[in-house]
Design a protein around this motif. Structure first.
Motif, mmCIF file in Angstrom:
data_model
loop_
_atom_site.group_PDB
_atom_site.id
_atom_site.type_symbol
_atom_site.label_atom_id
_atom_site.label_comp_id
_atom_site.label_asym_id
_atom_site.label_seq_id
_atom_site.Cartn_x
_atom_site.Cartn_y
_atom_site.Cartn_z
ATOM 1 N N PRO A 56 6.463 -0.346 0.638
ATOM 2 C CA PRO A 56 6.270 -0.171 2.095
ATOM 3 C C PRO A 56 4.804 -0.382 2.482
ATOM 4 O O PRO A 56 3.896 0.178 1.856
ATOM 5 N N VAL A 57 4.573 -1.188 3.502
ATOM 6 C CA VAL A 57 3.216 -1.442 3.971
ATOM 7 C C VAL A 57 2.598 -0.169 4.550
ATOM 8 O O VAL A 57 1.401 0.085 4.382
ATOM 9 N N GLN A 58 3.409 0.657 5.209
ATOM 10 C CA GLN A 58 2.911 1.910 5.768
ATOM 11 C C GLN A 58 2.343 2.815 4.674
ATOM 12 O O GLN A 58 1.289 3.437 4.832
ATOM 13 N N LYS A 59 3.014 2.844 3.535
ATOM 14 C CA LYS A 59 2.548 3.657 2.408
ATOM 15 C C LYS A 59 1.252 3.098 1.847
ATOM 16 O O LYS A 59 0.351 3.849 1.435
ATOM 17 N N LEU A 60 1.140 1.784 1.816
ATOM 18 C CA LEU A 60 -0.093 1.137 1.360
ATOM 19 C C LEU A 60 -1.255 1.512 2.271
ATOM 20 O O LEU A 60 -2.367 1.825 1.804
ATOM 21 N N PHE A 61 -1.002 1.497 3.579
ATOM 22 C CA PHE A 61 -2.057 1.860 4.546
ATOM 23 C C PHE A 61 -2.558 3.298 4.321
ATOM 24 O O PHE A 61 -3.754 3.568 4.394
ATOM 25 N N ARG A 98 -2.608 4.974 1.518
ATOM 26 C CA ARG A 98 -3.432 5.009 0.309
ATOM 27 C C ARG A 98 -4.830 4.489 0.589
ATOM 28 O O ARG A 98 -5.833 5.061 0.152
ATOM 29 N N VAL A 99 -4.909 3.377 1.333
ATOM 30 C CA VAL A 99 -6.207 2.777 1.656
ATOM 31 C C VAL A 99 -7.009 3.726 2.555
ATOM 32 O O VAL A 99 -8.229 3.876 2.391
ATOM 33 N N GLU A 133 -4.064 -3.209 -2.576
ATOM 34 C CA GLU A 133 -4.984 -2.118 -2.239
ATOM 35 C C GLU A 133 -6.424 -2.595 -2.346
ATOM 36 O O GLU A 133 -7.264 -2.315 -1.484
ATOM 37 N N SER A 134 -6.727 -3.370 -3.415
ATOM 38 C CA SER A 134 -8.078 -3.920 -3.578
ATOM 39 C C SER A 134 -8.420 -4.872 -2.443
ATOM 40 O O SER A 134 -9.548 -4.874 -1.927
ATOM 41 N N LEU A 135 -7.459 -5.696 -2.020
ATOM 42 C CA LEU A 135 -7.692 -6.628 -0.905
ATOM 43 C C LEU A 135 -8.044 -5.867 0.365
ATOM 44 O O LEU A 135 -9.014 -6.193 1.059
#
Length: 472
Positions: free
Chosen positions: A320-325, A327-328, A360-362
């Motif tokens: 999920p992109v929301q979950k990635l956001f 974390r960032v 996440e690195s990007l």
């Protein structure tokens, strides 16, 4: 020996053996049939003649005739029925011989049977058929009727047929050999082209392809070869591109290392050989520490970038992109608070096929770049919508002529500002490679004095973006 020669030889030899054996069998059976028919015809003739002679001889009282009269009568009868083909024998003595041959075995018991018997003799190159049977004549006793016939013409006909067959056989063999050779060479021509193309590729001519003219097995091999050559060319081009980029990285790294190394060496020499105040020593040590940290960041990011080019440890999954956001946001919270900046995130995307650590690195790199361009109190927007993620700042902006260069390794628009901010010029190069691994591309829009927007656009038809999965 060439493959075409081998196939031609095997085909021609097989064809010649098959036709030769078949032809020999046909000629042999024809000869046997002709001989059997000839013997059968003569047997019928001997039976008919012997029966007629027996009737006439029985109807006449031969015992009342004189020896000369009897022989004359029998001679008359033989001429009447058989012209010059017959011999009449009685008790081992020739009564009448109308043939041109001399009978050697007069008293042979071969002809005393009521059935017709025969023998074929070779007389000075001529084939002579001798056929006979016993004739019962009442009351004169038994006679033996022999028919002698030269059947050499039949053997000559068979020999002529054999010679004719051999002639035709040799002509057909020569024609077949030439035709097979031409057809095999023509059939194997694609293999020759394939061999030349393979040899060209082995010499480095990666654009070599074969012309496919048929849909048979050879055509399928040609198509598969072209597909393989295409893949090989792509792989080689990609390896050359990676090798070239690594060379550029190493060259840039060597150049980039000179500045901190020179600074470190200079300050360390000062500490070793020059007597300076404690305050100056502390400044020198702080500077050395700063440059060492810069070298550490440089080496770390360089290793990450090289790892991106290797592309061997990328683990793709739907995430999920929301979950990635989230974390960032946690990772960047401290830095944003320290600089007095704000991060506003908005996500209307579902899931993306991604390597979570790389993505996440990007995101961290793009936000760090935005932070370097902004000032205290500014806001950085991160938006995920449709098939793209956008990082927007309201910082200094990038000159239009610099935009195409900023994704190159070690390239920095404002070198003095970037180095003060701890930059080494590898962030966007990493981002570009990470986007490439996710079948995405970077699109940079910037206006000086207004700000910069960096779009990470995913290909909807690639593994990097699954619209159907998103809808679920």
């Amino acid at each position: 020996m060439k493959l075409s020669t081998k196939i031609s030889l095997v085909t021609v030899v097989t064809l010649l053996l098959a036709t030769g054996i078949f032809g020999a069998i046909v000629i042999y059976r024809t000869a046997v049939y002709s001989l059997e028919q000839t013997i059968e015809n003569y047997e019928q003739q001997v039976r008919a003649t012997s029966y007629a002679l027996g009737q006439e001889m029985s109807d006449n009282e031969l015992l009342t005739y004189s020896e000369a009269t009897r022989k004359s009568f029998i001679n008359y009868l033989l001429k009447k029925y058989g012209s010059n083909k017959y011999i009449m024998i009685k008790e081992g003595q020739i009564v009448c011989n109308l043939t041109d041959f001399e009978l050697v075995e007069k008293d042979s018991g071969r002809w005393t049977s009521d059935d017709v018997t025969h023998v074929i003799q070779n007389l000075e190159g001529a084939r002579i058929l001798i056929m006979g049977r016993n004739i019962k004549v009442e009351p004169s006793g038994d006679y033996q009727l022999l028919m002698v016939s030269d059947i050499s013409s039949m053997y000559e006909d068979i020999a002529k047929q054999a010679l004719l067959f051999i002639g035709i056989y040799l002509a057909v063999a020569l024609t077949a050999a030439m035709a097979v050779s031409v057809m095999v060479r023509r059939t194997l021509r694609p293999l020759k082209r394939l061999q030349r193309a393979a040899a060209g590729i082995s010499r480095g001519e990666l654009d070599r392809r074969v012309r496919v003219e048929s849909r048979d097995e050879l055509g399928m091999v040609g198509t598969a070869f072209n597909q393989m050559a295409e893949q090989v060319e792509n792989q080689v081009r990609e390896l050359e591109d990676v090798s070239e980029r690594r060379k550029q990285l190493l060259g840039s790294l060597t150049h980039e290392l000179k500045t901190p190394m020179t600074s470190i060496i200079g300050y360390s020499d000062t500490l070793l050989h020059v007597k300076i105040s404690e305050d100056q020593q502390k400044k020198a040590l702080v500077h050395i520490n700063s440059e060492c940290k810069r070298l550490e960041r440089l080496s770390g990011k360089l290793m990450n970038l090289i790892g991106m080019y290797d592309n061997e440890t990328v683990a793709m999954e739907y995430y999920p992109v929301q979950k990635l956001f989230k974390r960032v946001e946690v990772l960047e919270g401290y830095h944003l608070k320290e600089k007095g900046m704000y991060l506003v995130m908005s996500c209307s995307m579902g899931e993306l096929l991604m390597d979570v650590d790389l993505m996440e690195s990007l995101m961290v790199n793009l936000i760090d770049n935005a932070m370097k361009a902004c000032k205290e109190g500014d806001t950085i927007d991160v938006i995920a919508v449709g098939n793209q993620i956008v990082v927007r700042d309201c910082g200094k902006g990038i000159p239009a002529d610099e935009i195409p260069k900023i994704t190159e390794a070690f390239y920095m628009v404002d070198k003095s500002r970037s180095k003060k901010a701890g930059g080494i010029g590898l962030g966007l190069a990493l981002c570009k490679q990470i986007a490439y691994l996710h079948n995405a591309r970077l699109q940079i829009e910037s206006t000086e004095g207004v700000g910069t927007s960096i779009h990470v656009i995913f290909d909807e038809n690639s593994r990097g973006y699954d619209e159907q999965h998103q809808d679920k």
